[in-house]
Design a protein around this motif. Sequence first.
Motif, PDB file in Angstrom:
ATOM      1  N   TYR A 143       0.811  -1.453  -5.504  1.00  0.00           N
ATOM      2  CA  TYR A 143       1.812  -0.666  -4.747  1.00  0.00           C
ATOM      3  C   TYR A 143       2.632  -1.601  -3.851  1.00  0.00           C
ATOM      4  O   TYR A 143       3.871  -1.542  -3.805  1.00  0.00           O
ATOM      5  CB  TYR A 143       0.968   0.363  -4.011  1.00  0.00           C
ATOM      6  CG  TYR A 143       1.411   1.056  -2.766  1.00  0.00           C
ATOM      7  CD1 TYR A 143       1.983   2.330  -2.838  1.00  0.00           C
ATOM      8  CD2 TYR A 143       1.149   0.524  -1.506  1.00  0.00           C
ATOM      9  CE1 TYR A 143       2.302   3.022  -1.677  1.00  0.00           C
ATOM     10  CE2 TYR A 143       1.461   1.217  -0.357  1.00  0.00           C
ATOM     11  CZ  TYR A 143       2.042   2.459  -0.443  1.00  0.00           C
ATOM     12  OH  TYR A 143       2.351   3.138   0.699  1.00  0.00           O
ATOM     13  N   LEU A 144       1.937  -2.514  -3.212  1.00  0.00           N
ATOM     14  CA  LEU A 144       2.590  -3.507  -2.371  1.00  0.00           C
ATOM     15  C   LEU A 144       3.548  -4.367  -3.215  1.00  0.00           C
ATOM     16  O   LEU A 144       4.703  -4.594  -2.838  1.00  0.00           O
ATOM     17  CB  LEU A 144       1.494  -4.349  -1.724  1.00  0.00           C
ATOM     18  CG  LEU A 144       1.846  -5.242  -0.564  1.00  0.00           C
ATOM     19  CD1 LEU A 144       0.627  -5.384   0.346  1.00  0.00           C
ATOM     20  CD2 LEU A 144       2.281  -6.605  -1.033  1.00  0.00           C
TER      21      LEU A 144
ATOM     22  N   MET B  40      -8.951   5.781  -3.279  1.00  0.00           N
ATOM     23  CA  MET B  40      -8.090   4.632  -2.989  1.00  0.00           C
ATOM     24  C   MET B  40      -8.262   4.205  -1.540  1.00  0.00           C
ATOM     25  O   MET B  40      -8.483   5.033  -0.668  1.00  0.00           O
ATOM     26  CB  MET B  40      -6.623   5.010  -3.216  1.00  0.00           C
ATOM     27  CG  MET B  40      -6.273   5.028  -4.693  1.00  0.00           C
ATOM     28  SD  MET B  40      -4.497   5.010  -4.944  1.00  0.00           S
ATOM     29  CE  MET B  40      -4.200   6.755  -5.223  1.00  0.00           C
ATOM     30  N   THR B  41      -8.141   2.940  -1.298  1.00  0.00           N
ATOM     31  CA  THR B  41      -8.331   2.438   0.062  1.00  0.00           C
ATOM     32  C   THR B  41      -6.993   2.274   0.765  1.00  0.00           C
ATOM     33  O   THR B  41      -6.717   1.245   1.358  1.00  0.00           O
ATOM     34  CB  THR B  41      -9.058   1.093   0.037  1.00  0.00           C
ATOM     35  OG1 THR B  41      -8.244   0.165  -0.670  1.00  0.00           O
ATOM     36  CG2 THR B  41     -10.401   1.211  -0.629  1.00  0.00           C
ATOM     37  N   PHE B  42      -6.171   3.295   0.678  1.00  0.00           N
ATOM     38  CA  PHE B  42      -4.922   3.240   1.419  1.00  0.00           C
ATOM     39  C   PHE B  42      -5.245   3.294   2.907  1.00  0.00           C
ATOM     40  O   PHE B  42      -6.184   3.958   3.326  1.00  0.00           O
ATOM     41  CB  PHE B  42      -4.012   4.385   0.981  1.00  0.00           C
ATOM     42  CG  PHE B  42      -3.240   4.065  -0.258  1.00  0.00           C
ATOM     43  CD1 PHE B  42      -3.899   3.695  -1.421  1.00  0.00           C
ATOM     44  CD2 PHE B  42      -1.853   4.095  -0.275  1.00  0.00           C
ATOM     45  CE1 PHE B  42      -3.193   3.369  -2.578  1.00  0.00           C
ATOM     46  CE2 PHE B  42      -1.141   3.773  -1.423  1.00  0.00           C
ATOM     47  CZ  PHE B  42      -1.816   3.414  -2.575  1.00  0.00           C
ATOM     48  N   PRO B  43      -4.451   2.583   3.715  1.00  0.00           N
ATOM     49  CA  PRO B  43      -4.829   2.418   5.122  1.00  0.00           C
ATOM     50  C   PRO B  43      -4.604   3.664   5.977  1.00  0.00           C
ATOM     51  O   PRO B  43      -3.880   4.579   5.599  1.00  0.00           O
ATOM     52  CB  PRO B  43      -3.920   1.283   5.584  1.00  0.00           C
ATOM     53  CG  PRO B  43      -2.778   1.276   4.653  1.00  0.00           C
ATOM     54  CD  PRO B  43      -3.258   1.806   3.347  1.00  0.00           C
TER      55      PRO B  43
ATOM     56  N   TYR C 153      -3.605  -0.200  -4.197  1.00  0.00           N
ATOM     57  CA  TYR C 153      -2.839  -0.633  -3.021  1.00  0.00           C
ATOM     58  C   TYR C 153      -2.123  -1.965  -3.230  1.00  0.00           C
ATOM     59  O   TYR C 153      -0.968  -2.120  -2.819  1.00  0.00           O
ATOM     60  CB  TYR C 153      -3.747  -0.683  -1.791  1.00  0.00           C
ATOM     61  CG  TYR C 153      -2.975  -0.760  -0.489  1.00  0.00           C
ATOM     62  CD1 TYR C 153      -2.221   0.324  -0.043  1.00  0.00           C
ATOM     63  CD2 TYR C 153      -2.984  -1.919   0.279  1.00  0.00           C
ATOM     64  CE1 TYR C 153      -1.513   0.254   1.144  1.00  0.00           C
ATOM     65  CE2 TYR C 153      -2.273  -1.988   1.468  1.00  0.00           C
ATOM     66  CZ  TYR C 153      -1.538  -0.897   1.896  1.00  0.00           C
ATOM     67  OH  TYR C 153      -0.827  -0.968   3.068  1.00  0.00           O
TER      68      TYR C 153
ATOM     69  N   MET D 298       6.721  -2.385  -4.104  1.00  0.00           N
ATOM     70  CA  MET D 298       7.649  -2.285  -2.965  1.00  0.00           C
ATOM     71  C   MET D 298       8.427  -3.584  -2.772  1.00  0.00           C
ATOM     72  O   MET D 298       9.605  -3.558  -2.420  1.00  0.00           O
ATOM     73  CB  MET D 298       6.869  -2.013  -1.684  1.00  0.00           C
ATOM     74  CG  MET D 298       6.361  -0.608  -1.580  1.00  0.00           C
ATOM     75  SD  MET D 298       5.682  -0.388   0.097  1.00  0.00           S
ATOM     76  CE  MET D 298       5.113   1.289  -0.062  1.00  0.00           C
TER      77      MET D 298
ATOM     78  N   ARG E   4       5.933   1.211   7.135  1.00  0.00           N
ATOM     79  CA  ARG E   4       5.793   0.065   6.233  1.00  0.00           C
ATOM     80  C   ARG E   4       5.637  -1.215   7.052  1.00  0.00           C
ATOM     81  O   ARG E   4       4.804  -2.079   6.736  1.00  0.00           O
ATOM     82  CB  ARG E   4       6.982  -0.007   5.267  1.00  0.00           C
ATOM     83  CG  ARG E   4       6.887   1.060   4.174  1.00  0.00           C
ATOM     84  CD  ARG E   4       8.173   1.300   3.413  1.00  0.00           C
ATOM     85  NE  ARG E   4       8.479   0.267   2.446  1.00  0.00           N
ATOM     86  CZ  ARG E   4       9.118   0.479   1.283  1.00  0.00           C
ATOM     87  NH1 ARG E   4       9.500   1.717   0.947  1.00  0.00           N
ATOM     88  NH2 ARG E   4       9.380  -0.503   0.448  1.00  0.00           N
TER      89      ARG E   4
ATOM     90  N   LEU F  78       3.662  -3.908   5.017  1.00  0.00           N
ATOM     91  CA  LEU F  78       4.115  -3.660   3.647  1.00  0.00           C
ATOM     92  C   LEU F  78       5.557  -4.154   3.513  1.00  0.00           C
ATOM     93  O   LEU F  78       6.286  -4.213   4.507  1.00  0.00           O
ATOM     94  CB  LEU F  78       4.082  -2.160   3.349  1.00  0.00           C
ATOM     95  CG  LEU F  78       2.703  -1.543   3.130  1.00  0.00           C
ATOM     96  CD1 LEU F  78       2.776  -0.022   3.205  1.00  0.00           C
ATOM     97  CD2 LEU F  78       2.154  -1.979   1.767  1.00  0.00           C
ATOM     98  N   PRO F  79       5.981  -4.503   2.305  1.00  0.00           N
ATOM     99  CA  PRO F  79       7.390  -4.868   2.128  1.00  0.00           C
ATOM    100  C   PRO F  79       8.302  -3.728   2.588  1.00  0.00           C
ATOM    101  O   PRO F  79       7.980  -2.555   2.398  1.00  0.00           O
ATOM    102  CB  PRO F  79       7.503  -5.087   0.613  1.00  0.00           C
ATOM    103  CG  PRO F  79       6.099  -5.387   0.157  1.00  0.00           C
ATOM    104  CD  PRO F  79       5.216  -4.565   1.048  1.00  0.00           C
ATOM    105  N   LEU F  80       9.416  -4.080   3.186  1.00  0.00           N
ATOM    106  CA  LEU F  80      10.310  -3.069   3.751  1.00  0.00           C
ATOM    107  C   LEU F  80      11.240  -2.491   2.696  1.00  0.00           C
ATOM    108  O   LEU F  80      11.523  -3.122   1.678  1.00  0.00           O
ATOM    109  CB  LEU F  80      11.112  -3.681   4.893  1.00  0.00           C
ATOM    110  CG  LEU F  80      10.243  -4.242   6.029  1.00  0.00           C
ATOM    111  CD1 LEU F  80      11.127  -4.869   7.119  1.00  0.00           C
ATOM    112  CD2 LEU F  80       9.357  -3.154   6.622  1.00  0.00           C
TER     113      LEU F  80
END
Lengths: 379, 379
Positions: free
Chosen positions: A324-325, B1-4, A321, A328, B290, B295-297
């Motif tokens: 991934y951030l 994975m700890t994706f939200p 994650y 992006m 995002r 998260l970055p746009l």
Amino acid sequence: MTFPVVGMVGGGQLARMTHEAGIPLGLKFKLLSDTPQDSAAQVVSEVVIGDYRDLDTLRAFAQGCDVITFDHEHVPTEHLRALEADGIPVRPGPDALVHAQDKGVMRARLAEIGAPCPRNRIVSDPADAAAFAEEAGGFPVILKTVRGGYDGKGVWVVRSEADAADPFRAGVPVLAEEKVDFVRELAANIVRSPHGQAVAYPVVESIQVDGVCDTVIAPAPDLSEQLAGEAQQLALRIAAELDVVGHLAVELFETRDGRILVNELAMRPHNSGHWTQDGAITSQFANHVRAVLDLPLGDPRPRAPWTVMCNVLGGDYPDMYQAYLHCMARDPQLKIHMYGKDVKPGRKVGHVNTYGDDLADVRERARHAADYLRGTITE
Amino acid sequence: MTFPVVGMVGGGQLARMTHEAGIPLGLKFKLLSDTPQDSAAQVVSEVVIGDYRDLDTLRAFAQGCDVITFDHEHVPTEHLRALEADGIPVRPGPDALVHAQDKGVMRARLAEIGAPCPRNRIVSDPADAAAFAEEAGGFPVILKTVRGGYDGKGVWVVRSEADAADPFRAGVPVLAEEKVDFVRELAANIVRSPHGQAVAYPVVESIQVDGVCDTVIAPAPDLSEQLAGEAQQLALRIAAELDVVGHLAVELFETRDGRILVNELAMRPHNSGHWTQDGAITSQFANHVRAVLDLPLGDPRPRAPWTVMCNVLGGDYPDMYQAYLHCMARDPQLKIHMYGKDVKPGRKVGHVNTYGDDLADVRERARHAADYLRGTITE
């Protein structure tokens, strides 16, 4: 509305992305998945957990589906025939799909229709493999079990008779193929519908690392128009002769002397077509479902001069994650596709697509993101 | 994975398309829906059926969500404050969202920050509405209930004091606004994240028919760069001042004398942004999720010179499937987005996007498909 129900067998990322592509089409999607944790099972509403090798499970699953299609080629051919006998449309049908399931059947059929292939024949034991090597110009040769291989599994590069024992241990027939002196690998991807409409995507270059697809460049750089046209025509002809319905990937070798030879066939959305999600007017996933429902097909043309796909393999980060951030933030144009899968080293857990006018830039951006997500690079 | 895990309140098409956009991002998506038949509930794996007006339901739903966001603006403000007090991030937060829930609060706040609006004030009864009309240059004026309206509902064009009784019957405060002499309607759509990053989409022209969005043209044709920039700056400023997180649609009037006035605010993906699914590098839905996850746009720029969206309204066909098939055959580049909703006359059941270099052609293709799907035309 009586929009149809697509029954998808297999819960991997191909099913996940086909579901994604089916949402705007207004389709109902029903999934047969091994576990509720499978990539597609995480995102689909109607999921049946069960074993696709069990005919009763398949039969129960098929109830209420307007068509059955596949995330993988592993459903036993005889089960598919049974479903067809029950009156369920199976697409691609078993008579087509067997060519993607059994490399021996595939090679025999391609020879019949005159499709260019590496020299090949079924071999019975290591001595026979050595005899084949002699016929084909000497070792090394490639040995493949005719069923069950993927991503480099079930494939051996054999350098001597003594080296040729392993492939025979599984008790599955073994196909020997000449080791082609190729410049690169290409893929010609087409989609064909039951009424015979077909569309051809641009021919792509596919770069493998350790037998696993790593990078796909669309279109294949510096490919002559003539060879590209030949590759597309060949894929269309194979689809028509084998009565393929849905997406067909024809993996090809481009030889040093400017010919193309068929390496493998896949009758489902394919890794070499993932670039179409962001790089083509209609993605392979959307066209696959349109085809299996006998809907008119969408335009396969590219939306950008260059699109590059790089697979994201499991690596150093059990949790991607943060990486991934970062990706992006570095590249706001990056298109990330994660599969929701647990990270294991070497496992395909996602891919990235980039597109634009400048191939070097497009390629660097995809490469960087894939390497950063894997943990190969940290800046 | 700890994706939200994104918790989405509301099961309409905006939730459906946000889920679709979240699949490649690898997010987990949890839906609170009124019924299992709702548009989004048909395509999401984890669905809770319940009433968003009930705080206990909301609290139970929010368990295990990393953020709560919305398909609509109808969740009571006090419930959102309660969720926040429980430690659940609510995005947009109640202090921002109230401006999209209550037109009175919105107008007061926009006046404070000096955002250009039509003349307006809360009116207490028909006589007060008549007094407002006198202040604003005479009838007709617009009366709106401050809460609960959408798609032309809760809005009255009032031509006399005698005509002004209806809006007061609901017992909700009534806002009076001058009837703006506008040339056309525009929308300035932006996305803002909690850390303050923001992206602005091109300003679009939005064409309403009977108070319902019919066509969106991106970018708005013949809009001066200066006015487009003003509209984007205004939307960014409103988002910052109101601390909006996620997608903000600022619906605007372009007046005959070349000004822009704020008509409405929506703090969620919006019909005027549906074109971004096929026309922008990053869709409004992807950028909304995002943003709510900080998260970055993604890049909001267009991928084609022109993109046109037309809504598909329910009409003569209870089953649109045959019409849909026809539209795909006629235009292989057409992007259809169906919502899985039962067809009722005038109900939004889908939309189509087209894009290309020639606005007249792009517009004709979208118009034709929408009319054909509705049944307004049959050839």
